[in-house]
Design a protein around this motif. Structure first.
Motif, PDB file in Angstrom:
ATOM      1  N   LEU A 244      -0.628  -6.077   5.403  1.00 34.52           N
ATOM      2  CA  LEU A 244       0.003  -4.954   4.706  1.00 34.52           C
ATOM      3  C   LEU A 244      -0.707  -4.661   3.376  1.00 34.52           C
ATOM      4  O   LEU A 244      -1.021  -3.507   3.074  1.00 34.52           O
ATOM      5  CB  LEU A 244       1.490  -5.264   4.464  1.00 34.52           C
ATOM      6  CG  LEU A 244       2.290  -4.168   3.773  1.00 34.52           C
ATOM      7  CD1 LEU A 244       2.256  -2.863   4.567  1.00 34.52           C
ATOM      8  CD2 LEU A 244       3.751  -4.607   3.575  1.00 34.52           C
TER       9      LEU A 244
ATOM     10  N   CYS B  33      -2.938  -1.091   2.671  1.00 27.60           N
ATOM     11  CA  CYS B  33      -2.547  -0.175   1.589  1.00 27.60           C
ATOM     12  C   CYS B  33      -3.676  -0.081   0.568  1.00 27.60           C
ATOM     13  O   CYS B  33      -4.013   1.006   0.087  1.00 27.60           O
ATOM     14  CB  CYS B  33      -1.261  -0.651   0.914  1.00 27.60           C
ATOM     15  SG  CYS B  33       0.153  -0.598   2.014  1.00 27.60           S
TER      16      CYS B  33
ATOM     17  N   TYR C  20       1.607  -1.148  -2.437  1.00 28.85           N
ATOM     18  CA  TYR C  20       1.594  -2.134  -1.340  1.00 28.85           C
ATOM     19  C   TYR C  20       2.977  -2.745  -1.149  1.00 28.85           C
ATOM     20  O   TYR C  20       3.179  -3.571  -0.251  1.00 28.85           O
ATOM     21  CB  TYR C  20       0.587  -3.261  -1.659  1.00 28.85           C
ATOM     22  CG  TYR C  20       0.969  -4.002  -2.919  1.00 28.85           C
ATOM     23  CD1 TYR C  20       1.842  -5.082  -2.882  1.00 28.85           C
ATOM     24  CD2 TYR C  20       0.512  -3.568  -4.163  1.00 28.85           C
ATOM     25  CE1 TYR C  20       2.244  -5.720  -4.047  1.00 28.85           C
ATOM     26  CE2 TYR C  20       0.909  -4.190  -5.331  1.00 28.85           C
ATOM     27  CZ  TYR C  20       1.778  -5.275  -5.260  1.00 28.85           C
ATOM     28  OH  TYR C  20       2.193  -5.885  -6.410  1.00 28.85           O
TER      29      TYR C  20
ATOM     30  N   SER D 274       6.731  -3.876  -0.360  1.00 28.65           N
ATOM     31  CA  SER D 274       7.712  -3.743   0.711  1.00 28.65           C
ATOM     32  C   SER D 274       8.988  -3.150   0.132  1.00 28.65           C
ATOM     33  O   SER D 274       9.200  -3.138  -1.079  1.00 28.65           O
ATOM     34  CB  SER D 274       8.004  -5.115   1.322  1.00 28.65           C
ATOM     35  OG  SER D 274       6.932  -5.477   2.152  1.00 28.65           O
TER      36      SER D 274
ATOM     37  N   LEU E 232       4.592   2.308   9.673  1.00 29.42           N
ATOM     38  CA  LEU E 232       4.286   1.676   8.385  1.00 29.42           C
ATOM     39  C   LEU E 232       5.552   1.525   7.553  1.00 29.42           C
ATOM     40  O   LEU E 232       5.794   0.462   6.964  1.00 29.42           O
ATOM     41  CB  LEU E 232       3.234   2.477   7.608  1.00 29.42           C
ATOM     42  CG  LEU E 232       3.016   1.890   6.213  1.00 29.42           C
ATOM     43  CD1 LEU E 232       2.362   0.527   6.290  1.00 29.42           C
ATOM     44  CD2 LEU E 232       2.226   2.819   5.330  1.00 29.42           C
TER      45      LEU E 232
ATOM     46  N   ARG F 154       7.273  -1.417   8.831  1.00 30.94           N
ATOM     47  CA  ARG F 154       6.638  -2.683   8.410  1.00 30.94           C
ATOM     48  C   ARG F 154       7.033  -3.015   6.976  1.00 30.94           C
ATOM     49  O   ARG F 154       7.256  -4.169   6.641  1.00 30.94           O
ATOM     50  CB  ARG F 154       5.108  -2.566   8.511  1.00 30.94           C
ATOM     51  CG  ARG F 154       4.610  -2.630   9.940  1.00 30.94           C
ATOM     52  CD  ARG F 154       3.120  -2.291  10.017  1.00 30.94           C
ATOM     53  NE  ARG F 154       2.302  -3.219   9.283  1.00 30.94           N
ATOM     54  CZ  ARG F 154       1.072  -2.936   8.816  1.00 30.94           C
ATOM     55  NH1 ARG F 154       0.539  -1.750   9.037  1.00 30.94           N
ATOM     56  NH2 ARG F 154       0.377  -3.836   8.156  1.00 30.94           N
ATOM     57  N   LYS F 155       7.078  -1.983   6.126  1.00 31.39           N
ATOM     58  CA  LYS F 155       7.464  -2.229   4.736  1.00 31.39           C
ATOM     59  C   LYS F 155       8.952  -2.584   4.620  1.00 31.39           C
ATOM     60  O   LYS F 155       9.351  -3.318   3.736  1.00 31.39           O
ATOM     61  CB  LYS F 155       7.127  -1.014   3.871  1.00 31.39           C
ATOM     62  CG  LYS F 155       5.617  -0.874   3.602  1.00 31.39           C
ATOM     63  CD  LYS F 155       5.356   0.249   2.625  1.00 31.39           C
ATOM     64  CE  LYS F 155       3.940   0.172   2.062  1.00 31.39           C
ATOM     65  NZ  LYS F 155       3.737   1.194   1.008  1.00 31.39           N
TER      66      LYS F 155
ATOM     67  N   ASP G  47       6.674  -6.904   6.736  1.00 31.56           N
ATOM     68  CA  ASP G  47       5.517  -7.290   7.544  1.00 31.56           C
ATOM     69  C   ASP G  47       5.327  -8.811   7.599  1.00 31.56           C
ATOM     70  O   ASP G  47       4.201  -9.319   7.509  1.00 31.56           O
ATOM     71  CB  ASP G  47       4.245  -6.608   7.023  1.00 31.56           C
ATOM     72  CG  ASP G  47       3.273  -6.282   8.161  1.00 31.56           C
ATOM     73  OD1 ASP G  47       3.740  -5.974   9.272  1.00 31.56           O
ATOM     74  OD2 ASP G  47       2.050  -6.353   7.946  1.00 31.56           O
TER      75      ASP G  47
END
Ligand code: F6P
Ligand code: MG
Length: 458
Positions: A110, A114, A344, A346, A375, A378-379, A383
């Motif tokens: 991740l 980013c 980047y 989360s 994405l 994932r955040k 991830d």
């Protein structure tokens, strides 16, 4: 409290992260080089020579980036004058120092992905003539143009439906059914993002769109919390004094944005929502992600008879544009960006004290925040290598108690998947291998399955 699992890493050769750093990203960078090159070639003779010079410097930076990636070099901190003006770059550097040194093949997936897109954006923003150039714009536009059949199918469906929405005594049950249908349209719109479809022809993309495919895909939704969502928001819908605001943390431009916009129109037209806030990105991102200008571009493209050539269905397209412009000018459809979306971080940071506190300040007032795509998902789940039965509300960490109602509409295009019932993972792996695939884990990032997961926020 037990410690969290490790982040997915680019060095894990069984993961999609590995395929990404080895194949996908170099390919994406090559397309970007090609785009800048084509743009320079199309300049007329009166162009400022500085613009050509800067374009060539961008090509050279992109070429070095690709070389460094392919030779597993270290990720370098951001430097130069842009650092002073962009807090997020300082923040990227701090994180790199904290978790680094990192090479492309040892980095958390991740963070490195980013970092790559943010770094590419600085090649442009650091210039005089290319600062607002979107290197993925051409691809976005071509793919949207190729989505004509899917677009018209939805536009026709929408116009027919809006007659029904005009009926004063439309029941809550009917609205609930339509809510599910439009959520489904928006969900499967995510199957067609350009960072993953680089090898697919525009013809192939077309076949992923349309009602029939969506119907077939129904059984591929592994977890579906839409009933819970409707149960939560529908009491407000029937109360004329409650102001309902729904937010979309957007993903991709083109057909996905169009599908999202259909959902938005339904929400506003039916008064399920009084306002809708769209959150696009500030920088070109993950190839196809929406920039504010893409939203307005789309309104223009839909209304432009030379963009989608159709005599038969022009009126349905014009009808949509008229509605969109009206909602936008009435302030019921709002577009708002934040630099947080291209960090980047989360989304467990979307709390009153986290790195995403400004976004939290905004989102806490929403009745429902819909996170679109892979994405964003994932955040949401950070991830991390969660076991697949980890509850969604555990994987999103503090966001689960932040007061923000979260709905994720995601087709699975990365390794992380949570919230599955016991035994589902084994069945999916078995079926995937029986289809002739060597890596049993590949189902998770094939884009064939989806999850619709919800957190109440408290
Ligand atoms: O490259 C990583 C990734 O998140 C993939 O998992 C996915 O294919 C792509 O980027 C973007 O997907 P989306 O547009 O749905 O966020
Ligand atoms: Mg995207």
């Amino acid at each position: 409290m037990p410690s969290s699992p490790a982040p997915y890493s680019c060095g894990d050769n069984k993961s999609f992260a590995f395929v990404s750093v080895r194949e996908r990203w170099p390919h994406i960078i090559t397309s970007a080089i090609d785009d800048v090159h084509r743009t320079i070639m199309a300049f007329t003779s009166d162009v400022d020579s500085k613009k050509i010079e800067e374009g060539k410097a961008i090509i050279s930076s992109l070429t070095s980036l690709k070389y460094d990636m392919e030779h597993d070099r270290q990720l370098a901190p951001f430097e130069g004058p842009q650092l002073e003006k962009n807090e997020d770059l300082v923040d990227y550097n701090k994180e790199l120092e904290r978790i680094g040194p990192l090479s492309w093949l040892s980095a958390p997936w991740l963070y490195s992905e980013c970092y790559m897109y943010r770094l590419i954006s600085t090649y442009f923003t650091g210039t005089q003539h290319w600062r607002s150039f979107d290197v993925y714009h051409r691809q976005k536009t071509e793919a949207f143009k190729a989505s004509k059949d899917g677009v018209i199918e939805l536009a026709v469906r929408y116009k027919a439906l809006s007659k029904q929405l005009d009926t004063p005594d439309i029941s809550l049950d009917t609205l609930g059914l339509l809510f599910r249908e439009f959520a489904d349209i928006s969900l499967w719109g995510n199957a067609t993002d350009l960072s993953i479809l680089q090898h697919m022809s525009l013809e192939d993309i077309k076949t992923l769109q349309g009602a029939e495919v969506r119907k077939k895909n129904e059984e591929n939704i592994l977890v579906n919390d839409l009933d819970k969502v409707w149960d939560t928001i529908s009491p407000d819908v029937s109360d004329p004094y409650t102001q309902t605001r729904i937010d979309f943390v957007l993903d991709n431009a083109g057909f996905e944005l169009f599908a999202d916009i259909m959902f938005v129109l339904f929400l506003l037209d039916s008064n399920v929502a009084n306002t809708v806030v769209l959150h696009p990105k500030n920088h070109p991102w993950f190839v196809s992600d929406v920039l504010p200008v893409d939203v307005l571009d789309m309104f223009n493209q839909l209304g432009d008879p030379s963009f989608f050539e159709t005599k038969e269905h022009r009126s349905e397209l014009d009808y949509l544009v008229e509605k969109l412009i009206t909602f936008h000018s009435e302030g019921r459809l709002i577009i708002r960006t934040s630099p947080f979306w291209t960090t980047y971080h989360s989304f467990n940071q979307i709390t009153s004290t986290g790195a995403g506190r400004k976004v939290w300040e905004d989102l806490k007032d929403s009745s429902l925040v819909i996170f679109k795509g892979d994405l964003n998902h994932r955040k949401l789940v950070q991830d991390l290598e969660w076991t697949r039965t980890t509850p969604f509300t555990e994987a999103i960490g503090e966001l689960a108690q932040s007061g923000v109602r979260v709905l994720t509409l995601r087709t699975c295009k990365a390794d992380v998947v949570v919230g599955l019932p016991e035994g589902a993972e084994e069945q999916l792996e078995k079926a995937w291998v029986e289809k002739g695939n060597a890596n049993k884990l590949g189902w998770a990032y094939s884009g064939k399955w989806a999850v619709v997961q919800y957190s109440e926020g408290n």
